[in-house]
Write a protein that holds these residues in place. Structure first.
Motif, PDB file in Angstrom:
ATOM      1  N   MET A  26      -0.448   8.985  -1.536  1.00  0.00           N
ATOM      2  CA  MET A  26      -1.700   9.807  -1.717  1.00  0.00           C
ATOM      3  C   MET A  26      -2.401   9.919  -0.419  1.00  0.00           C
ATOM      4  O   MET A  26      -3.012  11.279  -0.493  1.00  0.00           O
ATOM      5  CB  MET A  26      -2.583   8.597  -2.606  1.00  0.00           C
ATOM      6  CG  MET A  26      -3.821   9.344  -2.960  1.00  0.00           C
ATOM      7  SD  MET A  26      -5.298   8.287  -3.776  1.00  0.00           S
ATOM      8  CE  MET A  26      -4.211   7.697  -5.217  1.00  0.00           C
ATOM      9  N   PHE A  27      -2.160   9.308   0.676  1.00  0.00           N
ATOM     10  CA  PHE A  27      -2.896   9.706   1.937  1.00  0.00           C
ATOM     11  C   PHE A  27      -2.069  11.170   2.284  1.00  0.00           C
ATOM     12  O   PHE A  27      -2.808  11.998   2.931  1.00  0.00           O
ATOM     13  CB  PHE A  27      -2.433   8.690   2.791  1.00  0.00           C
ATOM     14  CG  PHE A  27      -2.931   9.007   4.342  1.00  0.00           C
ATOM     15  CD1 PHE A  27      -4.168   9.085   4.435  1.00  0.00           C
ATOM     16  CD2 PHE A  27      -1.821   9.288   5.301  1.00  0.00           C
ATOM     17  CE1 PHE A  27      -4.792   9.403   5.999  1.00  0.00           C
ATOM     18  CE2 PHE A  27      -2.230   9.572   6.636  1.00  0.00           C
ATOM     19  CZ  PHE A  27      -3.658   9.601   6.685  1.00  0.00           C
TER      20      PHE A  27
ATOM     21  N   HIS B 121      -5.882  -3.086  -2.816  1.00  0.00           N
ATOM     22  CA  HIS B 121      -4.550  -3.203  -3.335  1.00  0.00           C
ATOM     23  C   HIS B 121      -3.897  -4.227  -3.017  1.00  0.00           C
ATOM     24  O   HIS B 121      -2.888  -4.871  -3.675  1.00  0.00           O
ATOM     25  CB  HIS B 121      -4.061  -1.899  -3.412  1.00  0.00           C
ATOM     26  CG  HIS B 121      -4.703  -0.518  -3.552  1.00  0.00           C
ATOM     27  ND1 HIS B 121      -4.996  -0.574  -5.123  1.00  0.00           N
ATOM     28  CD2 HIS B 121      -5.536   0.169  -3.266  1.00  0.00           C
ATOM     29  CE1 HIS B 121      -5.405   0.641  -5.327  1.00  0.00           C
ATOM     30  NE2 HIS B 121      -6.109   1.060  -4.455  1.00  0.00           N
TER      31      HIS B 121
ATOM     32  N   SER C  89     -14.549  -2.264   4.865  1.00  0.00           N
ATOM     33  CA  SER C  89     -13.065  -3.012   4.991  1.00  0.00           C
ATOM     34  C   SER C  89     -13.047  -4.528   5.089  1.00  0.00           C
ATOM     35  O   SER C  89     -12.629  -5.527   4.354  1.00  0.00           O
ATOM     36  CB  SER C  89     -11.945  -2.236   5.366  1.00  0.00           C
ATOM     37  OG  SER C  89     -11.681  -0.958   4.855  1.00  0.00           O
TER      38      SER C  89
ATOM     39  N   LEU D  72       0.769  -1.067   0.067  1.00  0.00           N
ATOM     40  CA  LEU D  72      -0.019   0.041   0.054  1.00  0.00           C
ATOM     41  C   LEU D  72       0.798   1.238   0.016  1.00  0.00           C
ATOM     42  O   LEU D  72       0.369   2.347   0.556  1.00  0.00           O
ATOM     43  CB  LEU D  72      -0.914  -0.006   1.122  1.00  0.00           C
ATOM     44  CG  LEU D  72      -1.936  -1.241   1.182  1.00  0.00           C
ATOM     45  CD1 LEU D  72      -2.708  -1.266   2.669  1.00  0.00           C
ATOM     46  CD2 LEU D  72      -3.072  -1.108   0.165  1.00  0.00           C
ATOM     47  N   LYS D  73       2.098   1.165  -0.613  1.00  0.00           N
ATOM     48  CA  LYS D  73       3.009   2.197  -0.409  1.00  0.00           C
ATOM     49  C   LYS D  73       2.537   3.449  -1.162  1.00  0.00           C
ATOM     50  O   LYS D  73       2.604   4.494  -0.614  1.00  0.00           O
ATOM     51  CB  LYS D  73       4.450   1.944  -0.898  1.00  0.00           C
ATOM     52  CG  LYS D  73       5.453   2.796  -0.900  1.00  0.00           C
ATOM     53  CD  LYS D  73       6.884   2.614  -1.137  1.00  0.00           C
ATOM     54  CE  LYS D  73       6.891   1.877  -2.456  1.00  0.00           C
ATOM     55  NZ  LYS D  73       8.160   1.090  -2.782  1.00  0.00           N
ATOM     56  N   LYS D  74       2.083   3.190  -2.536  1.00  0.00           N
ATOM     57  CA  LYS D  74       1.442   4.161  -3.310  1.00  0.00           C
ATOM     58  C   LYS D  74       0.280   4.870  -2.708  1.00  0.00           C
ATOM     59  O   LYS D  74      -0.093   6.070  -2.860  1.00  0.00           O
ATOM     60  CB  LYS D  74       1.204   3.788  -4.767  1.00  0.00           C
ATOM     61  CG  LYS D  74       2.303   3.232  -5.651  1.00  0.00           C
ATOM     62  CD  LYS D  74       1.809   3.154  -6.851  1.00  0.00           C
ATOM     63  CE  LYS D  74       3.082   2.512  -7.791  1.00  0.00           C
ATOM     64  NZ  LYS D  74       2.583   2.137  -9.172  1.00  0.00           N
ATOM     65  N   GLN D  75      -0.660   3.921  -1.929  1.00  0.00           N
ATOM     66  CA  GLN D  75      -1.614   4.853  -1.377  1.00  0.00           C
ATOM     67  C   GLN D  75      -1.212   5.598  -0.194  1.00  0.00           C
ATOM     68  O   GLN D  75      -2.144   6.428   0.100  1.00  0.00           O
ATOM     69  CB  GLN D  75      -2.482   3.492  -0.732  1.00  0.00           C
ATOM     70  CG  GLN D  75      -3.946   3.818  -0.287  1.00  0.00           C
ATOM     71  CD  GLN D  75      -4.757   2.346  -0.251  1.00  0.00           C
ATOM     72  OE1 GLN D  75      -4.414   1.541  -0.793  1.00  0.00           O
ATOM     73  NE2 GLN D  75      -6.166   2.767   0.296  1.00  0.00           N
ATOM     74  N   LEU D  76      -0.403   5.136   0.468  1.00  0.00           N
ATOM     75  CA  LEU D  76       0.259   5.939   1.781  1.00  0.00           C
ATOM     76  C   LEU D  76       0.694   7.389   1.136  1.00  0.00           C
ATOM     77  O   LEU D  76       0.614   8.358   1.660  1.00  0.00           O
ATOM     78  CB  LEU D  76       1.214   5.342   2.196  1.00  0.00           C
ATOM     79  CG  LEU D  76       1.203   4.252   3.287  1.00  0.00           C
ATOM     80  CD1 LEU D  76       2.401   3.318   3.848  1.00  0.00           C
ATOM     81  CD2 LEU D  76       0.221   4.700   4.528  1.00  0.00           C
TER      82      LEU D  76
ATOM     83  N   ASP E 175      -9.434   1.500   1.240  1.00  0.00           N
ATOM     84  CA  ASP E 175      -9.671   0.390   0.178  1.00  0.00           C
ATOM     85  C   ASP E 175      -8.394  -0.370   0.187  1.00  0.00           C
ATOM     86  O   ASP E 175      -7.154  -0.133  -0.155  1.00  0.00           O
ATOM     87  CB  ASP E 175      -9.549   1.202  -1.040  1.00  0.00           C
ATOM     88  CG  ASP E 175      -9.637   0.139  -2.321  1.00  0.00           C
ATOM     89  OD1 ASP E 175     -10.047  -1.071  -2.151  1.00  0.00           O
ATOM     90  OD2 ASP E 175      -9.690   0.702  -3.542  1.00  0.00           O
TER      91      ASP E 175
ATOM     92  N   VAL F 140      -9.304   7.320   1.655  1.00  0.00           N
ATOM     93  CA  VAL F 140      -7.983   6.895   1.020  1.00  0.00           C
ATOM     94  C   VAL F 140      -7.463   5.557   1.400  1.00  0.00           C
ATOM     95  O   VAL F 140      -7.173   4.817   0.632  1.00  0.00           O
ATOM     96  CB  VAL F 140      -7.003   8.126   0.926  1.00  0.00           C
ATOM     97  CG1 VAL F 140      -5.886   7.538   0.512  1.00  0.00           C
ATOM     98  CG2 VAL F 140      -7.421   9.222   0.250  1.00  0.00           C
ATOM     99  N   VAL F 141      -7.667   5.514   2.756  1.00  0.00           N
ATOM    100  CA  VAL F 141      -6.856   4.199   3.361  1.00  0.00           C
ATOM    101  C   VAL F 141      -8.069   3.085   3.611  1.00  0.00           C
ATOM    102  O   VAL F 141      -7.659   1.825   3.815  1.00  0.00           O
ATOM    103  CB  VAL F 141      -6.067   4.548   4.822  1.00  0.00           C
ATOM    104  CG1 VAL F 141      -5.468   5.663   4.738  1.00  0.00           C
ATOM    105  CG2 VAL F 141      -7.428   4.995   5.868  1.00  0.00           C
TER     106      VAL F 141
END
Length: 255
Positions: free
Chosen positions: A18-19, A85, A162, A12-16, A82, A79-80
């Motif tokens: 974006m967060f 991923h 979730s 989830l690095k990309k999501q972080l 989902d 954002v977090v």
């Protein structure tokens, strides 16, 4: 189990990232919003709405402003929430092909996945609470206690989503995360409808008493009764974990 949690977090690095960007934007715009609602253009617009529409009260205008502010503030949590991923990344890497051979009990491997969810939600909720504290010092639209109730209610609802999505991801298998998302949303919508059939029927037939039903009851509920949603979220998470364990056990420990 610690390594599995780290692996999920890295997925989830990309999501972080974006967060972080969303968080900065929310902080800046939220401060601008509350200042404008107190001293600027939004305050003037609210006064004009009350004067021009006899059906709108000052409370109604304040509630609309609170709704807009809260919906915007919940973006970091959205954002977090989902977690699909992680399943997508595992599928692309072929992790499910070797997961059943790990010398780690199945219940621990499942627990690592669920702990990842709560780590992310805990992080998002804590940061939202800090932002809420700052905003509550800048506006009289909403108190910190009300902010806290709304944030905890939203975090509970997203935790339910979730937890259901993780379960349905195990049910449908890799590559079908979108089906899991749809099934989770459908399950939550069906549960809400079933619990409110009487109110929905009264609204549709027009027999609801407008003096008793102002339309802001839902907002009041999430402000002051967040503990109910927290208990529901805890129950659904435990139920999801147990059901996921049964599903993955039948799949010989493949997660």
């Amino acid at each position: 189990m610690k390594g599995l949690i780290i692996k999920d977090v890295m997925c989830l690095k990309k999501q972080l990232m974006m967060f972080v960007y969303v968080l900065i934007g929310v902080l800046v715009i939220s401060v601008m919003f509350v200042l404008s609602a107190k001293l600027g253009n939004l305050a003037a617009v609210g006064q004009d709405m009350v004067r021009s529409d006899s059906e709108l009260s000052v409370t109604d205008v304040q509630n609309m402003a609170v709704e807009a502010l809260v919906l915007f503030m919940l973006l970091p949590l959205a954002v977090v929430c989902d977690i699909s991923h992680v399943f997508t990344a595992d599928g692309k890497a072929g992790f499910y092909k070797i997961s059943g051979a790990f010398p780690i009990p199945l219940y621990k491997r499942l627990l690592a996945r669920y702990l990842t969810i709560f780590v992310f939600f805990g992080m998002g909720t804590l940061i939202d609470i800090v932002i809420a504290f700052v905003l509550s010092r800048l506006t009289d639209l909403i108190t910190f206690r009300e902010f806290l109730g709304i944030i905890l209610s939203a975090a509970s609802v997203m935790s339910i989503y979730s937890a259901l999505m993780v379960f349905f991801c195990f049910v449908f298998g890799y590559g079908k995360e979108s089906y899991a998302q749809i099934a989770s949303l459908f399950s939550m919508a069906a549960a809400v409808i079933l619990m409110n059939l009487r109110t929905i029927r009264e609204i549709m037939t027009g027999v609801v008493d407008r003096e008793q039903f102002s339309g802001w009851e839902i907002l009041d509920f999430i402000k002051y009764k967040a503990w109910i949603l927290i208990l529901i979220a805890a129950f659904v998470s435990l139920l999801s974990y147990g059901a996921s364990y049964l599903i993955t056990e039948r799949k010989r420990g493949v997660i």
